[in-house]
Design an enzyme around this catalytic site. Structure first.
Site, PDB file in Angstrom:
ATOM      1  N   PRO A  10      -7.024 -12.019 -12.705  1.00  0.00           N
ATOM      2  CA  PRO A  10      -5.891 -12.771 -13.246  1.00  0.00           C
ATOM      3  C   PRO A  10      -4.730 -12.932 -12.271  1.00  0.00           C
ATOM      4  CG  PRO A  10      -6.070 -10.610 -14.280  1.00  0.00           C
ATOM      5  CD  PRO A  10      -7.326 -10.817 -13.500  1.00  0.00           C
ATOM      6  N   ASN A  11      -4.136 -14.098 -12.345  1.00  0.00           N
ATOM      7  CA  ASN A  11      -2.942 -14.485 -11.577  1.00  0.00           C
ATOM      8  C   ASN A  11      -3.219 -14.772 -10.095  1.00  0.00           C
ATOM      9  OD1 ASN A  11      -1.023 -14.251 -13.803  1.00  0.00           O
ATOM     10  ND2 ASN A  11      -1.457 -12.058 -13.669  1.00  0.00           N
ATOM     11  N   ARG A  18       2.947 -17.017  -5.624  1.00  0.00           N
ATOM     12  CA  ARG A  18       3.225 -15.811  -6.397  1.00  0.00           C
ATOM     13  C   ARG A  18       3.666 -14.682  -5.465  1.00  0.00           C
ATOM     14  NH1 ARG A  18      -1.380 -11.614  -8.480  1.00  0.00           N
ATOM     15  NH2 ARG A  18       0.006 -10.276  -9.668  1.00  0.00           N
ATOM     16  N   TYR A  23       1.968 -10.860  -1.594  1.00  0.00           N
ATOM     17  CA  TYR A  23       0.591 -11.367  -1.582  1.00  0.00           C
ATOM     18  C   TYR A  23       0.305 -12.404  -0.495  1.00  0.00           C
ATOM     19  CZ  TYR A  23       0.392  -8.905  -6.031  1.00  0.00           C
ATOM     20  OH  TYR A  23       0.437  -7.936  -7.001  1.00  0.00           O
ATOM     21  N   ASN A  75     -11.720  -8.684  -6.437  1.00  0.00           N
ATOM     22  CA  ASN A  75     -10.322  -8.285  -6.587  1.00  0.00           C
ATOM     23  C   ASN A  75     -10.012  -8.435  -8.075  1.00  0.00           C
ATOM     24  OD1 ASN A  75      -7.603  -7.907  -6.771  1.00  0.00           O
ATOM     25  ND2 ASN A  75      -7.070  -9.202  -5.009  1.00  0.00           N
ATOM     26  N   ALA A  78      -4.871  -7.144 -11.960  1.00  0.00           N
ATOM     27  CA  ALA A  78      -4.328  -6.139 -12.889  1.00  0.00           C
ATOM     28  C   ALA A  78      -5.421  -5.428 -13.691  1.00  0.00           C
ATOM     29  CB  ALA A  78      -3.316  -6.789 -13.826  1.00  0.00           C
ATOM     30  N   HIS A  81      -6.652  -1.733 -13.034  1.00  0.00           N
ATOM     31  CA  HIS A  81      -5.974  -0.534 -13.527  1.00  0.00           C
ATOM     32  C   HIS A  81      -6.191  -0.293 -15.020  1.00  0.00           C
ATOM     33  CE1 HIS A  81      -4.209  -1.370  -9.679  1.00  0.00           C
ATOM     34  NE2 HIS A  81      -3.602  -2.450 -10.125  1.00  0.00           N
ATOM     35  N   ASP A  88     -17.875  -1.010 -16.550  1.00  0.00           N
ATOM     36  CA  ASP A  88     -19.203  -0.911 -17.175  1.00  0.00           C
ATOM     37  C   ASP A  88     -20.120  -2.037 -16.695  1.00  0.00           C
ATOM     38  OD1 ASP A  88     -18.494   1.341 -18.590  1.00  0.00           O
ATOM     39  OD2 ASP A  88     -18.255   0.318 -20.521  1.00  0.00           O
ATOM     40  N   GLU A  99     -14.466  -3.564  -3.486  1.00  0.00           N
ATOM     41  CA  GLU A  99     -13.201  -3.852  -4.186  1.00  0.00           C
ATOM     42  C   GLU A  99     -12.145  -4.207  -3.139  1.00  0.00           C
ATOM     43  OE1 GLU A  99     -11.977  -0.430  -6.436  1.00  0.00           O
ATOM     44  OE2 GLU A  99      -9.936  -1.192  -6.759  1.00  0.00           O
ATOM     45  N   HIS A 101      -8.030  -5.463  -2.468  1.00  0.00           N
ATOM     46  CA  HIS A 101      -6.660  -5.762  -2.906  1.00  0.00           C
ATOM     47  C   HIS A 101      -5.885  -6.285  -1.720  1.00  0.00           C
ATOM     48  CE1 HIS A 101      -7.407  -3.841  -6.686  1.00  0.00           C
ATOM     49  NE2 HIS A 101      -7.991  -2.864  -6.014  1.00  0.00           N
ATOM     50  N   SER A 103      -2.593  -6.331  -1.462  1.00  0.00           N
ATOM     51  CA  SER A 103      -1.492  -5.407  -1.177  1.00  0.00           C
ATOM     52  C   SER A 103      -2.032  -3.978  -1.103  1.00  0.00           C
ATOM     53  CB  SER A 103      -0.434  -5.509  -2.281  1.00  0.00           C
ATOM     54  OG  SER A 103      -0.977  -5.082  -3.521  1.00  0.00           O
ATOM     55  N   ARG A 108       2.674   1.162  -4.050  1.00  0.00           N
ATOM     56  CA  ARG A 108       3.395   0.459  -5.107  1.00  0.00           C
ATOM     57  C   ARG A 108       3.558   1.359  -6.347  1.00  0.00           C
ATOM     58  NH1 ARG A 108       0.894  -5.305  -5.732  1.00  0.00           N
ATOM     59  NH2 ARG A 108       2.871  -5.582  -6.849  1.00  0.00           N
ATOM     60  N   ARG A 112      -0.440   1.426 -10.467  1.00  0.00           N
ATOM     61  CA  ARG A 112      -1.414   0.719  -9.619  1.00  0.00           C
ATOM     62  C   ARG A 112      -2.275   1.684  -8.798  1.00  0.00           C
ATOM     63  NH1 ARG A 112       0.357  -4.716 -10.006  1.00  0.00           N
ATOM     64  NH2 ARG A 112       2.597  -4.781 -10.315  1.00  0.00           N
TER      65      ARG A 112
HETATM   66  C1  DQA Z   1      -3.768  -6.833  -6.555  1.00  0.00           C
HETATM   67  C2  DQA Z   1      -2.974  -5.568  -6.916  1.00  0.00           C
HETATM   68  C3  DQA Z   1      -2.875  -5.415  -8.426  1.00  0.00           C
HETATM   69  O1  DQA Z   1      -2.132  -4.231  -8.746  1.00  0.00           O
HETATM   70  C4  DQA Z   1      -2.145  -6.596  -9.023  1.00  0.00           C
HETATM   71  O2  DQA Z   1      -2.119  -6.480 -10.445  1.00  0.00           O
HETATM   72  C5  DQA Z   1      -2.711  -7.901  -8.589  1.00  0.00           C
HETATM   73  C6  DQA Z   1      -3.210  -8.067  -7.230  1.00  0.00           C
HETATM   74  C7  DQA Z   1      -3.787  -7.098  -5.033  1.00  0.00           C
HETATM   75  O3  DQA Z   1      -4.587  -7.918  -4.608  1.00  0.00           O
HETATM   76  O4  DQA Z   1      -2.982  -6.525  -4.300  1.00  0.00           O
HETATM   77  O5  DQA Z   1      -2.687  -8.875  -9.352  1.00  0.00           O
HETATM   78  O6  DQA Z   1      -5.115  -6.638  -6.970  1.00  0.00           O
END
Ligand code: DQA
Length: 145
Positions: A10-11, A18, A23, A75, A78, A81, A88, A99, A101, A103, A108, A112
């Site tokens: 998401p996002n 953003r 990011y 990735n 959110a 977490h 699963d 995985e 990320h 950031s 942070r 997170r």
């Molecule tokens: C993220 C880190 C997450 O904590 C955050 O909710 C994101 C992006 C990252 O790519 O740094 O949406 O996964």
């Protein structure tokens, strides 16, 4: 042809606009285009998908069990977490899982610092920005050679 699935949570569709100080300025399309090129050069098939919906991400992970996908780069944003359901689904997938990320989540907020997905991931990359996805793709392709 070997296949890799890249999932963005998401996002991440908002990348580029953003919180660019966290990011970066690259859009999701920029990142995906770079990954397509990198995969094609190595003779791999790649699918890149983004969703703001947990269930849709899970459906794609389940699909990867059945279509010969060798690895998932994810990735979970959110959902990293919070989502036992994504953990699963990944536990039911037999290929490699990396995985990513953008950031450094460990620098942070404390919420997170916990990742459910890390319980399954073969590797975790955080804090390298979009370079993290490229490193993850290199790693999965190298592991399958
Ligand atoms: C993220 C880190 C997450 O904590 C955050 O909710 C994101 C992006 C990252 O790519 O740094 O949406 O996964």
């Amino acid at each position: 042809m070997k296949k890799v699935l890249v999932l963005h949570g998401p996002n991440l569709n908002l990348l580029g606009t953003r919180q660019p100080e966290i990011y970066g300025h690259e859009t999701l399309e920029d990142i995906n285009n770079g990954l397509f090129e990198q995969a094609a050069l190595a003779g791999w098939e790649i699918a890149c998908r983004q969703s703001n919906h947990e269930g849709e991400l899970i459906d794609w992970i389940q699909g990867a069990r059945l279509d010969g996908t060798a690895a998932i780069i994810i990735n979970p944003a959110a959902y990293t977490h919070t989502s036992v359901a994504i953990l699963d689904a990944l536990n039911a997938f037999e290929g490699r899982v990396i995985e990513v990320h953008l950031s450094n989540v460990h620098q942070r907020e404390s919420f997170r610092h916990r990742s459910y997905v890390s319980l399954r991931a073969d590797g975790v990359i955080a804090g390298l920005g979009s370079q993290g996805y490229r490193a993850a793709l290199d790693a999965v392709m190298a592991a399958e050679r």
